[in-house]
Design a protein around this motif. Structure first.
Motif, PDB file in Angstrom:
ATOM      1  N   ARG A   1      -9.010  -6.407  19.833  1.00  0.00           N
ATOM      2  CA  ARG A   1      -9.601  -6.158  20.574  1.00  0.00           C
ATOM      3  C   ARG A   1     -10.760  -6.403  20.809  1.00  0.00           C
ATOM      4  NH1 ARG A   1      -7.768  -1.657  17.812  1.00  0.00           N
ATOM      5  NH2 ARG A   1      -9.738  -1.315  16.906  1.00  0.00           N
ATOM      6  N   ALA A   2     -11.970  -6.821  22.378  1.00  0.00           N
ATOM      7  CA  ALA A   2     -12.702  -6.998  22.416  1.00  0.00           C
ATOM      8  C   ALA A   2     -14.321  -6.105  22.221  1.00  0.00           C
ATOM      9  CB  ALA A   2     -13.309  -7.771  24.251  1.00  0.00           C
ATOM     10  N   GLY A   3     -14.731  -7.379  21.378  1.00  0.00           N
ATOM     11  CA  GLY A   3     -15.328  -6.477  20.414  1.00  0.00           C
ATOM     12  C   GLY A   3     -15.434  -6.075  19.436  1.00  0.00           C
ATOM     13  N   SER A   4     -13.671  -6.239  18.738  1.00  0.00           N
ATOM     14  CA  SER A   4     -14.120  -6.239  17.784  1.00  0.00           C
ATOM     15  C   SER A   4     -13.575  -6.463  16.188  1.00  0.00           C
ATOM     16  CB  SER A   4     -12.284  -5.918  17.493  1.00  0.00           C
ATOM     17  OG  SER A   4     -11.481  -6.916  18.275  1.00  0.00           O
ATOM     18  N   ALA A   5     -14.167  -6.089  15.085  1.00  0.00           N
ATOM     19  CA  ALA A   5     -14.272  -7.152  13.962  1.00  0.00           C
ATOM     20  C   ALA A   5     -13.742  -8.607  13.734  1.00  0.00           C
ATOM     21  CB  ALA A   5     -14.609  -6.530  12.587  1.00  0.00           C
ATOM     22  N   LEU A   6     -12.447  -8.549  14.070  1.00  0.00           N
ATOM     23  CA  LEU A   6     -11.311  -9.394  14.409  1.00  0.00           C
ATOM     24  C   LEU A   6     -11.621 -10.667  15.005  1.00  0.00           C
ATOM     25  CD1 LEU A   6      -9.189 -11.534  12.758  1.00  0.00           C
ATOM     26  CD2 LEU A   6      -7.742  -9.870  13.623  1.00  0.00           C
ATOM     27  N   TYR A   7     -11.821  -9.581  16.559  1.00  0.00           N
ATOM     28  CA  TYR A   7     -11.528 -10.674  17.912  1.00  0.00           C
ATOM     29  C   TYR A   7     -13.241 -11.361  17.528  1.00  0.00           C
ATOM     30  CZ  TYR A   7     -12.825 -10.954  22.615  1.00  0.00           C
ATOM     31  OH  TYR A   7     -13.171 -11.682  24.051  1.00  0.00           O
ATOM     32  N   CYS A   8     -14.555 -11.355  16.585  1.00  0.00           N
ATOM     33  CA  CYS A   8     -15.763 -11.250  17.210  1.00  0.00           C
ATOM     34  C   CYS A   8     -15.746 -12.563  16.178  1.00  0.00           C
ATOM     35  CB  CYS A   8     -16.307 -10.437  16.795  1.00  0.00           C
ATOM     36  SG  CYS A   8     -17.282  -9.195  18.128  1.00  0.00           S
ATOM     37  N   ALA A   9     -14.585 -12.626  14.687  1.00  0.00           N
ATOM     38  CA  ALA A   9     -14.194 -13.602  13.679  1.00  0.00           C
ATOM     39  C   ALA A   9     -14.138 -14.918  14.284  1.00  0.00           C
ATOM     40  CB  ALA A   9     -13.847 -12.468  12.420  1.00  0.00           C
ATOM     41  N   LEU A  10     -12.280 -14.535  15.186  1.00  0.00           N
ATOM     42  CA  LEU A  10     -11.894 -15.279  15.722  1.00  0.00           C
ATOM     43  C   LEU A  10     -12.522 -16.602  16.725  1.00  0.00           C
ATOM     44  CD1 LEU A  10      -8.621 -13.663  16.111  1.00  0.00           C
ATOM     45  CD2 LEU A  10      -9.080 -15.993  14.452  1.00  0.00           C
ATOM     46  N   ARG A  11     -13.533 -15.708  17.206  1.00  0.00           N
ATOM     47  CA  ARG A  11     -14.189 -16.414  17.954  1.00  0.00           C
ATOM     48  C   ARG A  11     -15.241 -17.329  17.250  1.00  0.00           C
ATOM     49  NH1 ARG A  11     -15.424 -13.725  23.974  1.00  0.00           N
ATOM     50  NH2 ARG A  11     -15.642 -16.150  25.214  1.00  0.00           N
ATOM     51  N   GLU A  12     -16.003 -16.433  16.335  1.00  0.00           N
ATOM     52  CA  GLU A  12     -16.812 -17.635  16.009  1.00  0.00           C
ATOM     53  C   GLU A  12     -16.369 -18.698  14.966  1.00  0.00           C
ATOM     54  OE1 GLU A  12     -20.841 -18.715  14.238  1.00  0.00           O
ATOM     55  OE2 GLU A  12     -20.137 -16.851  15.853  1.00  0.00           O
ATOM     56  N   VAL A  13     -15.231 -18.146  14.725  1.00  0.00           N
ATOM     57  CA  VAL A  13     -14.769 -19.525  13.509  1.00  0.00           C
ATOM     58  C   VAL A  13     -13.817 -21.014  14.065  1.00  0.00           C
ATOM     59  CG1 VAL A  13     -13.146 -19.816  11.109  1.00  0.00           C
ATOM     60  CG2 VAL A  13     -14.520 -17.720  11.858  1.00  0.00           C
TER      61      VAL A  13
END
Length: 263
Positions: A192-204
């Protein structure tokens, strides 16, 4: 009584097949069952960890395995790391697609590897190395070459290993990828947008796609850097790859479900 037992009793759902092998280790049961057409691996309850067609052992049965295999169309690289063996469905298909592919297979449970070797027709090849080890420990070790593909399918009897959805795990995988490499995750929902995994994928990662499969699983494809191909080109390449395994036209349309995670 487990939740699966409650579910099975309530809805009168019984595990498929006749049990032909049942062993235990420190983590629980490892069960092999046979039907007329398939051989099935379960750890506990009714959940299928792996399923093999007796008519064509290299043909993946579960839709999420087919979706994971589509990543082979995104790179011409020939090195792969498999985190989690199960019954070896992904391994057999990868070897069938390219017998010269160099693969490391990491499996936590020695008994799972033994059962897979005896009952699930693992390919015999000097290109394949097996490691009985925790996936995170293996990822922290030095390796002699980067991987073009990392497949992560880390599940217990009833749930996904939660570490598979953490930024720390994603970064460990990134360190092992080649410049044109892809990480392929078997996940249980679209991040989900804003979830920890979503943000991590976007960052990494430089590029992230996903594919929702009929069973409900979501396969995530994460690349170290953005690629030049369009989504339409990637879908067509994935469809052609599935046809090499003689997967039916109906399932080859799975490639149409590949979409970018980020808008």
């Amino acid at each position: 009584m487990t939740n699966t037992d409650v579910f099975s009793n309530k809805f009168n759902i019984q595990p498929q097949g006749d049990i032909v092998c049942h062993v235990k280790d420190e983590y629980g049961d490892i069960i092999v069952a046979d039907t007329e057409d398939h051989r099935i691996l379960r750890f506990e309850g009714i959940n299928e960890q792996s399923k093999m067609s007796k008519k064509d052992v290299n043909l993946p049965v579960h839709h999420y395995s087919k979706a994971m295999l589509m990543a082979t169309a995104f790179t011409c690289g020939r090195t792969a790391l498999l985190l989690g063996l199960g019954g070896g469905a992904l391994l057999r298909a990868l070897h069938a697609l390219d017998e010269q592919r160099v693969m490391d297979v990491v499996e936590l449970r020695a008994h799972v590897l033994s059962v897979a070797r005896e009952w699930f027709t693992l390919p015999g090849s000097d290109k394949i190395s097996y490691h009985i080890e925790d996936a995170k420990h293996y990822l922290r070790k030095e390796c002699t070459y980067p991987y073009d593909l990392i497949f992560s399918d880390l599940y217990t009897a009833f749930s996904m290993d939660p570490s598979q959805g953490t930024e720390a795990f994603l970064r460990l995988c990134l360190e092992k990828l080649s410049d044109q490499g892809w990480l392929v995750l078997n996940y249980y929902e679209v991040p989900r947008a804003g979830s920890a995994l979503y943000c991590a994928l976007r960052e990494v990662f430089g590029e992230v796609l996903y594919c929702r499969v009929p069973s409900g699983n979501v396969v995530i494809y994460a690349a170290r850097k953005p690629h030049l191909q369009t989504i339409s080109e990637l879908r067509e390449q994935a469809k052609l790859m599935l046809s090499r395994l003689n997967i039916s036209n109906e399932i080859s349309d799975l490639s149409k479900n590949i979409v970018p995670l980020f808008p």
